[in-house]
Enzyme design. Structure first.
Site, PDB file in Angstrom:
ATOM      1  N   HIS A 107      30.380 -20.136  24.353  1.00  0.00           N
ATOM      2  CA  HIS A 107      31.392 -20.519  25.204  1.00  0.00           C
ATOM      3  C   HIS A 107      32.419 -19.452  25.091  1.00  0.00           C
ATOM      4  O   HIS A 107      33.132 -19.002  26.089  1.00  0.00           O
ATOM      5  CB  HIS A 107      31.742 -21.897  24.993  1.00  0.00           C
ATOM      6  N   GLU A 110      31.582 -16.233  26.580  1.00  0.00           N
ATOM      7  CA  GLU A 110      31.709 -16.095  28.262  1.00  0.00           C
ATOM      8  C   GLU A 110      33.132 -15.790  28.436  1.00  0.00           C
ATOM      9  O   GLU A 110      33.575 -15.157  29.515  1.00  0.00           O
ATOM     10  CB  GLU A 110      31.559 -17.590  28.808  1.00  0.00           C
ATOM     11  N   HIS A 111      34.094 -16.244  27.838  1.00  0.00           N
ATOM     12  CA  HIS A 111      35.774 -15.998  28.169  1.00  0.00           C
ATOM     13  C   HIS A 111      35.610 -14.442  27.771  1.00  0.00           C
ATOM     14  O   HIS A 111      36.650 -13.911  28.580  1.00  0.00           O
ATOM     15  CB  HIS A 111      36.483 -16.724  26.950  1.00  0.00           C
ATOM     16  N   GLU A 187      42.139 -25.269  24.612  1.00  0.00           N
ATOM     17  CA  GLU A 187      41.101 -25.903  25.599  1.00  0.00           C
ATOM     18  C   GLU A 187      40.437 -27.137  24.943  1.00  0.00           C
ATOM     19  O   GLU A 187      40.279 -28.218  25.529  1.00  0.00           O
ATOM     20  CB  GLU A 187      39.952 -25.098  26.228  1.00  0.00           C
TER      21      GLU A 187
END
Length: 481
Positions: A107, A110-111, A187
């Site tokens: 994840h 992905e950023h 987040e």
């Protein structure tokens, strides 16, 4: 999953908005919990692969596919209604493929993929897409990572070239890494640690999946996320991001003959990786467990009940139950005419919502889910007992031909729009291909659904309701403070 459901920001406000949108989508797609709204979305996505107008050898999308010399599979779904396309790149890697102790790296990468290359300045990828009249996004699940753009047909090659560039030429400074890891840490704090349902969902996954990597949250465990390094990210990137570990799906106003030269000029210039990574997963789970957990929290306004059950998927030894499990989910809890809704909401008034869902497109096992929201004055324990009673009736009395036919008809009705939705078509095909399925699996799935019998549905019911591992969760307001 899911992120789109399941589905980041750079330092700019615009990027923050894009991030929030991706994460909102990710929440619905990820393998976390299924509350009412998420279940409906999950069911919609599942239904799209189920049924098309009944014709001999009916095909969902009439997709075409070809493979480049570097191993990249390309799938084309022509739809010429408007001069627009959806372009998606799917990498066959997700949170369940992360090295031990490195949860969250898929994840986080992905950023980081939005940070730039030698050709694209850091933070400008999405701005370039927007200047060309399009929009972009990304998502991470347990089994795959994807990036997409919705763009005018005449700008398609531009975004293909951009994706091909960052497939191999990502540039990542230590400052870039530290900045984005801080964003993901925040987040997690805001979307998980400050959200009771998310926290309980993590506990459910730990209990349900035990030794299997599906137990790990897509966003990562806080202590492991804090320990990730730039070297970890680059190692993961170089290991998994390659054309021979990816699938490109383009749906919209284009044909395979038109797309192939574009694909060769862009993705075709990216060298293949020396080998295709194997997915080393735990196949043998411990003996079945049945666990119930309760969380009380003052931030909870409405109590809820849900249960996740490990179920066969399209890739397990009982893949023949994949279609029957989808029919079972529709029959049992697919909407206002389903058994659970009719019994709990309409007849008994014990709940204001109740339903079921099945997620069976996975590299390993699937998940069958049940959920309910108690009516005023009723408790989660009461709705759980009501659901158990309805399941007991189903197992004892069976299902009728009419019920099964009705469920299949409703699935057909909910998928007739799939052909007109390029984004949905790309998502369906990409999910299948990234988890071990084929184009043919998707195209001819209507036949599999049409062939489901009441006996098949009962076999599916016994598989998930008699002895499979299950985790039940109750979330309720805390009124003690």
């Amino acid at each position: 999953m899911h992120h789109d459901v399941p589905i980041r920001p750079t330092r700019s406000r615009a990027r923050a908005v894009a991030v929030a949108r991706r994460e909102a989508e990710a929440q619905a797609r990820a393998r976390l919990w299924l509350t009412g709204g998420a279940v409906l979305l999950a069911l919609t996505l599942l239904a799209l692969v189920l049924f098309a107008p009944a014709t001999a050898r009916a095909q969902m999308f009439n997709a075409e596919t070809f493979t480049l010399d570097n191993g990249l599979q390309v799938v084309v779904v022509p739809n010429h209604r408007v001069p627009v396309v959806t372009h998606m790149v799917w990498y066959k890697v997700g949170a369940a493929d992360e090295p031990a102790g490195k949860s969250g790296i898929a994840h986080l990468l992905e950023h980081l993929m939005f940070k730039g290359t030698d050709k694209i300045e850091p933070g400008t990828f999405s701005k370039i897409v927007a200047r060309n009249g399009g929009r972009d996004n990304a998502f991470t699940s347990s089994d795959f990572t994807g990036y997409y753009q919705n763009i005018a047909r005449d700008r398609l090659e531009t975004v293909m070239a951009m994706e091909a560039d960052r497939m191999v030429n990502l540039r990542l400074t230590e400052d870039d890494f530290q900045t984005e890891r801080a964003v993901v840490t925040e987040e997690r704090l805001s979307r998980t640690e400050n959200e009771p349902a998310a926290l309980l969902g993590e506990r459910m996954d730990q209990a349900l999946w035990s030794v299997h990597p599906y137990k790990n949250p897509i966003i990562g465990w806080a202590h492991e996320l804090a320990a990730l390094t730039r070297a970890d990210a680059l190692a993961f990137y170089h290991r998994y991001y390659a054309p021979n570990n990816a699938v490109v799906v383009v749906a919209g106003d284009i044909t395979a003959d038109e797309l192939r030269p574009m694909a060769e000029r862009t993705y075709g210039q990216v060298p293949a990786a020396p080998d295709t990574p194997e997915r080393h997963r735990v196949r043998d789970l411990p003996p079945p467990v049945d666990i119930t957990m309760t969380m009380s929290n003052p931030r909870v306004a409405q109590a809820s009940w849900w249960r996740h059950i490990i179920a066969p998927s399209a890739n397990t030894e009982h893949a023949e139950l994949y279609a029957p499990l989808q029919v079972l989910a529709e029959l049992l809890g697919g909407g206002p005419v389903s058994r659970l809704y009719d019994r709990l909401v309409v007849e008994d008034g014990v709940a204001v919502s109740a339903g079921a869902g099945y997620s069976g497109r996975a590299v390993d096992y699937g998940t069958f889910s049940l959920y309910a929201t108690p009516a005023a004055g009723r408790t989660p324990t009461e709705v759980g007992a009501a659901i158990d009673a309805e399941i007991a009736r189903l197992l004892a009395d069976g299902v009728t031909e009419a019920e099964v036919a009705g469920a299949k008809t409703r699935l057909k009705a909910s998928v007739v729009y799939a052909r007109d939705n390029p984004f949905g078509a790309a998502r369906i095909l990409g999910t299948a291909l990234a988890t071990g399925g084929t184009v043919d699996d998707v195209e001819h799935w209507p036949e599999a659904i049409a062939a489901v019998t009441p006996d098949d549905v009962m076999a599916a019911a016994r598989a998930v309701f008699q002895g499979a591992s299950a985790a039940t969760a109750i979330l309720q307001p805390d009124t003690t403070s």
